[in-house]
Design a protein around this motif. Structure first.
Motif, PDB file in Angstrom:
ATOM      1  N   GLN A  42       0.809  -1.209   0.000  1.00 45.10           N
ATOM      2  CA  GLN A  42       0.000   0.000   0.000  1.00 45.10           C
ATOM      3  C   GLN A  42       0.855   1.277   0.000  1.00 45.10           C
ATOM      4  N   TRP A  43       0.520   2.151  -0.911  1.00 49.06           N
ATOM      5  CA  TRP A  43       0.963   3.547  -0.871  1.00 49.06           C
ATOM      6  C   TRP A  43      -0.145   4.318  -1.594  1.00 49.06           C
ATOM      7  N   ASP A  44      -1.234   4.478  -0.860  1.00 46.72           N
ATOM      8  CA  ASP A  44      -2.512   4.853  -1.479  1.00 46.72           C
ATOM      9  C   ASP A  44      -2.618   6.314  -1.899  1.00 46.72           C
ATOM     10  N   THR A  45      -1.519   7.036  -1.850  1.00 51.18           N
ATOM     11  CA  THR A  45      -1.517   8.396  -2.418  1.00 51.18           C
ATOM     12  C   THR A  45      -0.889   8.419  -3.807  1.00 51.18           C
ATOM     13  N   TRP A  46      -0.423   7.267  -4.273  1.00 52.61           N
ATOM     14  CA  TRP A  46       0.142   7.185  -5.623  1.00 52.61           C
ATOM     15  C   TRP A  46      -0.981   6.784  -6.575  1.00 52.61           C
ATOM     16  N   LEU A  47      -1.413   7.749  -7.356  1.00 56.06           N
ATOM     17  CA  LEU A  47      -2.547   7.552  -8.255  1.00 56.06           C
ATOM     18  C   LEU A  47      -2.131   7.794  -9.704  1.00 56.06           C
ATOM     19  N   SER A  48      -2.846   7.114 -10.606  1.00 49.87           N
ATOM     20  CA  SER A  48      -2.683   7.343 -12.041  1.00 49.87           C
ATOM     21  C   SER A  48      -4.075   7.488 -12.641  1.00 49.87           C
ATOM     22  N   GLU A  49      -4.376   8.711 -13.067  1.00 49.64           N
ATOM     23  CA  GLU A  49      -5.700   9.027 -13.601  1.00 49.64           C
ATOM     24  C   GLU A  49      -6.796   8.662 -12.611  1.00 49.64           C
ATOM     25  N   GLY A  50      -6.522   8.961 -11.340  1.00 50.82           N
ATOM     26  CA  GLY A  50      -7.517   8.734 -10.299  1.00 50.82           C
ATOM     27  C   GLY A  50      -7.584   7.321  -9.774  1.00 50.82           C
ATOM     28  N   THR A  51      -6.735   6.441 -10.281  1.00 49.65           N
ATOM     29  CA  THR A  51      -6.767   5.036  -9.867  1.00 49.65           C
ATOM     30  C   THR A  51      -5.488   4.692  -9.114  1.00 49.65           C
ATOM     31  N   LEU A  52      -5.609   3.882  -8.037  1.00 48.21           N
ATOM     32  CA  LEU A  52      -4.437   3.464  -7.287  1.00 48.21           C
ATOM     33  C   LEU A  52      -3.475   2.678  -8.184  1.00 48.21           C
ATOM     34  N   VAL A  53      -2.192   2.986  -8.053  1.00 47.85           N
ATOM     35  CA  VAL A  53      -1.160   2.283  -8.836  1.00 47.85           C
ATOM     36  C   VAL A  53      -0.807   0.986  -8.115  1.00 47.85           C
ATOM     37  N   LYS A  54      -0.720  -0.096  -8.878  1.00 44.04           N
ATOM     38  CA  LYS A  54      -0.320  -1.380  -8.318  1.00 44.04           C
ATOM     39  C   LYS A  54       1.211  -1.436  -8.243  1.00 44.04           C
ATOM     40  N   ILE A  55       1.705  -1.703  -7.035  1.00 37.96           N
ATOM     41  CA  ILE A  55       3.145  -1.644  -6.779  1.00 37.96           C
ATOM     42  C   ILE A  55       3.721  -3.057  -6.781  1.00 37.96           C
ATOM     43  N   LYS A  56       4.817  -3.226  -7.557  1.00 36.57           N
ATOM     44  CA  LYS A  56       5.453  -4.553  -7.598  1.00 36.57           C
ATOM     45  C   LYS A  56       6.799  -4.581  -6.884  1.00 36.57           C
ATOM     46  N   SER A  57       7.418  -3.413  -6.638  1.00 36.75           N
ATOM     47  CA  SER A  57       8.688  -3.397  -5.907  1.00 36.75           C
ATOM     48  C   SER A  57       8.808  -2.092  -5.127  1.00 36.75           C
ATOM     49  N   VAL A  58       9.518  -2.175  -4.000  1.00 36.12           N
ATOM     50  CA  VAL A  58       9.681  -1.024  -3.124  1.00 36.12           C
ATOM     51  C   VAL A  58      11.032  -1.114  -2.428  1.00 36.12           C
ATOM     52  N   LYS A  59      11.555   0.051  -2.098  1.00 34.51           N
ATOM     53  CA  LYS A  59      12.827   0.115  -1.380  1.00 34.51           C
ATOM     54  C   LYS A  59      12.776   1.290  -0.422  1.00 34.51           C
ATOM     55  N   MET A  60      13.170   1.053   0.842  1.00 32.80           N
ATOM     56  CA  MET A  60      13.266   2.117   1.834  1.00 32.80           C
ATOM     57  C   MET A  60      14.738   2.311   2.184  1.00 32.80           C
ATOM     58  N   MET A  61      15.206   3.554   2.115  1.00 35.78           N
ATOM     59  CA  MET A  61      16.621   3.846   2.372  1.00 35.78           C
ATOM     60  C   MET A  61      16.734   5.078   3.269  1.00 35.78           C
ATOM     61  N   ILE A  62      17.802   5.108   4.086  1.00 36.75           N
ATOM     62  CA  ILE A  62      18.078   6.265   4.935  1.00 36.75           C
ATOM     63  C   ILE A  62      19.522   6.709   4.737  1.00 36.75           C
ATOM     64  N   ARG A  63      19.765   7.981   4.934  1.00 37.84           N
ATOM     65  CA  ARG A  63      21.137   8.500   4.916  1.00 37.84           C
ATOM     66  C   ARG A  63      21.211   9.774   5.742  1.00 37.84           C
ATOM     67  N   ARG A  64      22.423  10.121   6.123  1.00 39.40           N
ATOM     68  CA  ARG A  64      22.611  11.331   6.938  1.00 39.40           C
ATOM     69  C   ARG A  64      22.294  12.572   6.113  1.00 39.40           C
ATOM     70  N   THR A  65      21.762  13.559   6.816  1.00 39.59           N
ATOM     71  CA  THR A  65      21.540  14.858   6.174  1.00 39.59           C
ATOM     72  C   THR A  65      22.446  15.925   6.772  1.00 39.59           C
ATOM     73  N   SER A  66      22.964  15.708   7.952  1.00 36.44           N
ATOM     74  CA  SER A  66      23.951  16.611   8.554  1.00 36.44           C
ATOM     75  C   SER A  66      25.014  15.740   9.204  1.00 36.44           C
ATOM     76  N   TYR A  67      26.201  16.331   9.326  1.00 33.32           N
ATOM     77  CA  TYR A  67      27.348  15.550   9.772  1.00 33.32           C
ATOM     78  C   TYR A  67      27.915  16.151  11.053  1.00 33.32           C
ATOM     79  N   PRO A  68      28.480  15.306  11.909  1.00 36.39           N
ATOM     80  CA  PRO A  68      29.088  15.817  13.146  1.00 36.39           C
ATOM     81  C   PRO A  68      30.314  16.653  12.829  1.00 36.39           C
ATOM     82  N   ASP A  69      30.628  17.584  13.731  1.00 39.76           N
ATOM     83  CA  ASP A  69      31.818  18.421  13.569  1.00 39.76           C
ATOM     84  C   ASP A  69      33.028  17.665  14.099  1.00 39.76           C
ATOM     85  N   PHE A  70      34.036  17.520  13.223  1.00 43.49           N
ATOM     86  CA  PHE A  70      35.245  16.791  13.647  1.00 43.49           C
ATOM     87  C   PHE A  70      36.337  17.798  13.933  1.00 43.49           C
TER      88      PHE A  70
END
Length: 398
Positions: free
Chosen positions: A370-398
């Protein structure tokens, strides 16, 4: 006697002054001597000869001066020409020498740079090979509960994939794959899959679905520790994700990549992402949204908002359905049970669940992601693959 000497003197004077013997024209002078006018005649003749001599001398001097000047001019022109030729010759030689020196210097510098680059590439490859070999051996020993070196922990590549990119990426080209990380604040390492290609690299993949091979119908303990294959489909584990995003002086963002059954891609990004600890059931907190697939985590209504919700599974229910939730006029007690016993940050279910059932075969794809805000012409898009990734946005001061 006196007469004879006088005549001889006159003749001698005429001879030596002109360089020729006396001529008949000079006879009257001699005769004048005989008549006693020798002195006047001699003076006249002498004057005439002196004038002739002076004229000839001046003419000769003028010719010599003219010849000397002409010779001097010719000599100066010749000298100038020779000096000019010599100067041009020296300039050409100097230019050729400078050009040859420049070519040789450039070639020398280029050869040195090529040799240094080859040496650096070789050393880099050796370091990478040795590092990977050490990591592999240590990991194998760690998996088998064998201490590779007494009193020494398993070596990690870095604290997370962003840290690995910042440290190892400065001297070697990093490839997507499995790396060992040890986030700050914990005393054990674990494996993660790092993506160094997408949007600058340094992404730690925390979930991936693509083939439907791995079953995501898991219990609370399994969702805490993680399951699956890091090279295929997997869930990294709530504990590991918590340790990564809870490091001091760091902020992380979340990227959700989606692909439909017809190959269309979309994404949703959140500029802040963190989890509370296990005692708070790993409540999720999300920042500002950007993307093309919509903000399904927050949905369209307040009751759809999954941000700040704890994680739920079929055996640990935190979904807010108290005592039950209603969907399509049907009551149910657990969103996890409704979604095939998958785990997620449910809020009376909501519009997002990337851990639903995914069945893929040669003929069809039967997704329940489910990602029910992804629409195509008003219809929910059927999802066959997904990936969740994280990364730093700020870095510590060295």
């Amino acid at each position: 006697m006196k007469y004879t000497c006088t005549v001889f003197f006159v003749i001698a004077t005429l001879f030596f002054s002109t360089g020729t013997p006396a001529t008949p024209e000079d006879i009257p002078a001699l005769k004048s001597v005989e008549h006693g006018n020798i002195t006047v005649a001699l003076m006249n003749k002498t004057e005439r000869l002196m004038k002739q001599y002076i004229t000839e001398s001046e003419s000769k001097s003028s010719e010599e001066s003219t010849n000397s000047t002409e010779n001097c001019i010719k000599s100066c022109e010749a000298t100038t020409k020779i000096m000019k030729n010599e100067k041009q010759f020296m300039c050409r030689n100097l230019q050729n020498a400078l050009a040859a020196y420049t070519r040789n210097t450039r070639k020398l510098i280029r050869d040195m740079m090529e040799d240094n680059q080859k040496s650096l590439d070789y050393l880099s490859s050796q370091i990478k090979e040795l590092t990977n070999r050490i990591m592999f051996l240590n990991l194998e020993s760690w998996k088998n509960n064998v201490e590779p070196l007494p009193h020494k922990p398993v070596m990690s590549h870095g604290k997370d994939c962003t840290d690995i990119m910042d440290t190892m990426g400065s001297f070697t080209r990093l490839q997507n794959g499995i790396y060992i990380v040890q986030p700050e604040g914990i005393d054990y390492p674990f494996e993660v899959f790092c993506n160094f290609d997408y949007k600058g690299g340094g992404w730690t993949v925390i979930q991936r679905r693509s083939e439907g091979i791995i079953d995501f119908q898991k219990t609370w303990s399994e969702y805490m520790d993680g399951f699956g294959d890091l090279l295929g489909e997997f869930w990294l584990g709530l504990r590991k994700v918590y340790h990564i995003v809870s490091q001091k002086n760091t902020n992380f963002k979340l990227q959700v990549q989606l692909e439909s059954v017809d190959g269309t891609s979309a994404y949703s990004a959140y500029d802040s992402f963190w989890l509370e600890d296990e005692t708070k059931f790993f409540k999720i907190h999300l920042g500002r949204y950007t993307g093309t697939a919509g903000d399904a985590f927050r949905g369209y209504r307040q009751e759809d908002n999954q941000s700040a919700m704890p994680f739920s599974t079929s055996d640990v229910d935190n979904d807010g359905c108290t005592p039950s939730c209603i969907l399509d006029d049907k009551a149910f007690e657990s969103c996890s049970t409704l979604n095939n016993k998958s785990g997620w940050w449910f809020n009376q279910c909501g519009l997002a669940n990337l851990n639903g059932i995914l069945q893929v075969n040669e003929k069809s794809v039967l997704p329940n992601i489910q990602w029910d805000t992804w629409l195509s012409e008003g219809t929910l898009v059927k999802i066959k693959s997904v990936k969740m990734m994280i990364r730093r946005t700020s870095y510590p001061d060295f």
